[in-house]
Design an enzyme around this catalytic site. Structure first.
Site, PDB file in Angstrom:
ATOM      1  N   LYS A   1       0.827  -1.221   0.000  1.00 46.75           N
ATOM      2  CA  LYS A   1       0.000   0.000   0.000  1.00 46.75           C
ATOM      3  C   LYS A   1       0.864   1.276   0.000  1.00 46.75           C
ATOM      4  O   LYS A   1       2.063   1.227   0.286  1.00 46.75           O
ATOM      5  CB  LYS A   1      -0.916  -0.038   1.228  1.00 46.75           C
ATOM      6  CG  LYS A   1      -1.928  -1.189   1.201  1.00 46.75           C
ATOM      7  CD  LYS A   1      -2.875  -1.127   2.410  1.00 46.75           C
ATOM      8  CE  LYS A   1      -3.924  -2.224   2.365  1.00 46.75           C
ATOM      9  NZ  LYS A   1      -4.863  -2.145   3.511  1.00 46.75           N
TER      10      LYS A   1
ATOM     11  N   TYR B   1     -12.344  -2.199  -3.545  1.00 51.64           N
ATOM     12  CA  TYR B   1     -12.786  -2.371  -2.146  1.00 51.64           C
ATOM     13  C   TYR B   1     -14.307  -2.250  -1.998  1.00 51.64           C
ATOM     14  O   TYR B   1     -14.788  -1.965  -0.903  1.00 51.64           O
ATOM     15  CB  TYR B   1     -12.096  -1.333  -1.249  1.00 51.64           C
ATOM     16  CG  TYR B   1     -10.727  -1.763  -0.744  1.00 51.64           C
ATOM     17  CD1 TYR B   1     -10.566  -2.890   0.062  1.00 51.64           C
ATOM     18  CD2 TYR B   1      -9.587  -1.017  -1.045  1.00 51.64           C
ATOM     19  CE1 TYR B   1      -9.322  -3.270   0.547  1.00 51.64           C
ATOM     20  CE2 TYR B   1      -8.329  -1.392  -0.564  1.00 51.64           C
ATOM     21  CZ  TYR B   1      -8.214  -2.526   0.237  1.00 51.64           C
ATOM     22  OH  TYR B   1      -6.980  -2.901   0.718  1.00 51.64           O
TER      23      TYR B   1
ATOM     24  N   ASN C   1      -1.967   0.310   6.769  1.00 48.79           N
ATOM     25  CA  ASN C   1      -1.375  -0.908   7.323  1.00 48.79           C
ATOM     26  C   ASN C   1      -0.547  -1.707   6.304  1.00 48.79           C
ATOM     27  O   ASN C   1      -0.405  -2.911   6.419  1.00 48.79           O
ATOM     28  CB  ASN C   1      -2.455  -1.767   7.991  1.00 48.79           C
ATOM     29  CG  ASN C   1      -3.551  -2.171   7.024  1.00 48.79           C
ATOM     30  OD1 ASN C   1      -3.474  -1.868   5.845  1.00 48.79           O
ATOM     31  ND2 ASN C   1      -4.544  -2.874   7.514  1.00 48.79           N
TER      32      ASN C   1
ATOM     33  N   HIS D   1      -2.146  -5.484   1.600  1.00 50.39           N
ATOM     34  CA  HIS D   1      -3.437  -6.155   1.421  1.00 50.39           C
ATOM     35  C   HIS D   1      -3.163  -7.605   1.032  1.00 50.39           C
ATOM     36  O   HIS D   1      -2.196  -7.879   0.314  1.00 50.39           O
ATOM     37  CB  HIS D   1      -4.247  -5.495   0.295  1.00 50.39           C
ATOM     38  CG  HIS D   1      -5.411  -6.335  -0.146  1.00 50.39           C
ATOM     39  ND1 HIS D   1      -6.608  -6.318   0.506  1.00 50.39           N
ATOM     40  CD2 HIS D   1      -5.523  -7.266  -1.146  1.00 50.39           C
ATOM     41  CE1 HIS D   1      -7.430  -7.192  -0.074  1.00 50.39           C
ATOM     42  NE2 HIS D   1      -6.793  -7.777  -1.081  1.00 50.39           N
TER      43      HIS D   1
ATOM     44  N   GLU E   1      -9.706 -10.885  -7.320  1.00 47.21           N
ATOM     45  CA  GLU E   1      -8.758  -9.781  -7.119  1.00 47.21           C
ATOM     46  C   GLU E   1      -7.579  -9.887  -8.087  1.00 47.21           C
ATOM     47  O   GLU E   1      -7.101  -8.873  -8.597  1.00 47.21           O
ATOM     48  CB  GLU E   1      -8.278  -9.767  -5.664  1.00 47.21           C
ATOM     49  CG  GLU E   1      -9.386  -9.356  -4.697  1.00 47.21           C
ATOM     50  CD  GLU E   1      -8.951  -9.370  -3.247  1.00 47.21           C
ATOM     51  OE1 GLU E   1      -9.783  -9.043  -2.392  1.00 47.21           O
ATOM     52  OE2 GLU E   1      -7.789  -9.693  -2.953  1.00 47.21           O
TER      53      GLU E   1
HETATM   54  P1  ADP Z   1      -7.645  -6.867   6.010  1.00 48.39           P
HETATM   55  O1  ADP Z   1      -6.921  -5.900   5.092  1.00 48.39           O
HETATM   56  O2  ADP Z   1      -6.767  -7.306   7.155  1.00 48.39           O
HETATM   57  O3  ADP Z   1      -8.276  -8.013   5.262  1.00 48.39           O
HETATM   58  P2  ADP Z   1     -10.326  -5.653   6.282  1.00 48.39           P
HETATM   59  O4  ADP Z   1     -10.761  -6.441   5.079  1.00 48.39           O
HETATM   60  O5  ADP Z   1     -11.171  -5.724   7.516  1.00 48.39           O
HETATM   61  O6  ADP Z   1      -8.827  -6.049   6.721  1.00 48.39           O
HETATM   62  O7  ADP Z   1     -10.227  -4.119   5.906  1.00 48.39           O
HETATM   63  C1  ADP Z   1      -9.710  -3.704   4.657  1.00 48.39           C
HETATM   64  C2  ADP Z   1      -8.826  -2.509   4.874  1.00 48.39           C
HETATM   65  O8  ADP Z   1      -9.634  -1.410   5.318  1.00 48.39           O
HETATM   66  C3  ADP Z   1      -7.754  -2.658   5.966  1.00 48.39           C
HETATM   67  O9  ADP Z   1      -6.606  -3.357   5.543  1.00 48.39           O
HETATM   68  C4  ADP Z   1      -7.480  -1.209   6.319  1.00 48.39           C
HETATM   69  O10 ADP Z   1      -6.613  -0.591   5.352  1.00 48.39           O
HETATM   70  C5  ADP Z   1      -8.872  -0.590   6.218  1.00 48.39           C
HETATM   71  N1  ADP Z   1      -9.537  -0.577   7.530  1.00 48.39           N
HETATM   72  C6  ADP Z   1     -10.061  -1.629   8.203  1.00 48.39           C
HETATM   73  N2  ADP Z   1     -10.589  -1.254   9.397  1.00 48.39           N
HETATM   74  C7  ADP Z   1     -10.384   0.092   9.478  1.00 48.39           C
HETATM   75  C8  ADP Z   1     -10.699   1.081  10.456  1.00 48.39           C
HETATM   76  N3  ADP Z   1     -11.314   0.772  11.593  1.00 48.39           N
HETATM   77  N4  ADP Z   1     -10.337   2.369  10.194  1.00 48.39           N
HETATM   78  C9  ADP Z   1      -9.705   2.708   9.032  1.00 48.39           C
HETATM   79  N5  ADP Z   1      -9.393   1.824   8.070  1.00 48.39           N
HETATM   80  C10 ADP Z   1      -9.714   0.535   8.277  1.00 48.39           C
END
Ligand code: ADP
Length: 140
Positions: free
Chosen positions: A11, A51, A114, A117, A128
């Protein structure tokens, strides 16, 4: 365990901090092979389409803005149980909850920014990967 393909994205928070190589070393050290890869800049609309499953979540707009805020590296990882292995190497969504040694524990700045992905299941991995790559671009 079966050989699988999964979609990985490095990212914008990570590409901006020049962490592409360090992150990919974690995947390769875990036995995952990078079998397709490109560095691209998404538009907010393209990030939104990718997304769209999160469209109703409160963080959706922020997430799309962020994913379009700088370059991303999209890649296909191959390996035995690659979907689960990739998620294990990535660590929990919130870096505060991620196990030591995972990418998110070591490199990520917040639950939103974070660093990586990874697809969460075989069907989403197929969808995807097809969003970014043609079959010709995947070279194992
Ligand atoms: P993952 O990427 O671990 O599969 P999710 O599918 O739950 O997690 O969420 C997709 C992405 O959305 C996350 O990787 C993160 O970048 C963002 N995200 C998730 N929860 C939050 C939150 N509470 N606040 C801001 N961004 C979030």
């Amino acid at each position: 365990m079966a050989t699988e393909h999964t979609l990985s994205i490095i990212k914008p928070d990570a590409t901006k901090r020049n962490l592409t190589g360090k992150i990919n070393a974690k995947f390769e050290d875990a036995g995952l092979r990078i079998v397709a890869q490109k560095r691209i800049q998404l538009t907010k609309a393209q990030a939104g389409e990718f997304y769209k499953v999160h469209a109703e979540r409160p963080f959706y707009d922020e997430l799309c803005e962020f994913m379009a805020s700088g370059p991303v590296v999209v890649q296909v990882l191959e390996g035995d149980g690659a979907i689960a292995k990739n998620r294990e190497v990535m660590g929990a969504t919130n870096p505060a909850d991620a196990d030591a040694g995972t990418i998110r524990a070591e490199f990520s700045e917040s639950v939103g920014e974070n660093s990586v992905h990874g697809s969460d299941a075989p069907e989403t991995a197929r969808e995807e990967i097809a969003y970014f790559f043609s079959g010709l671009e995947i070279v194992g």
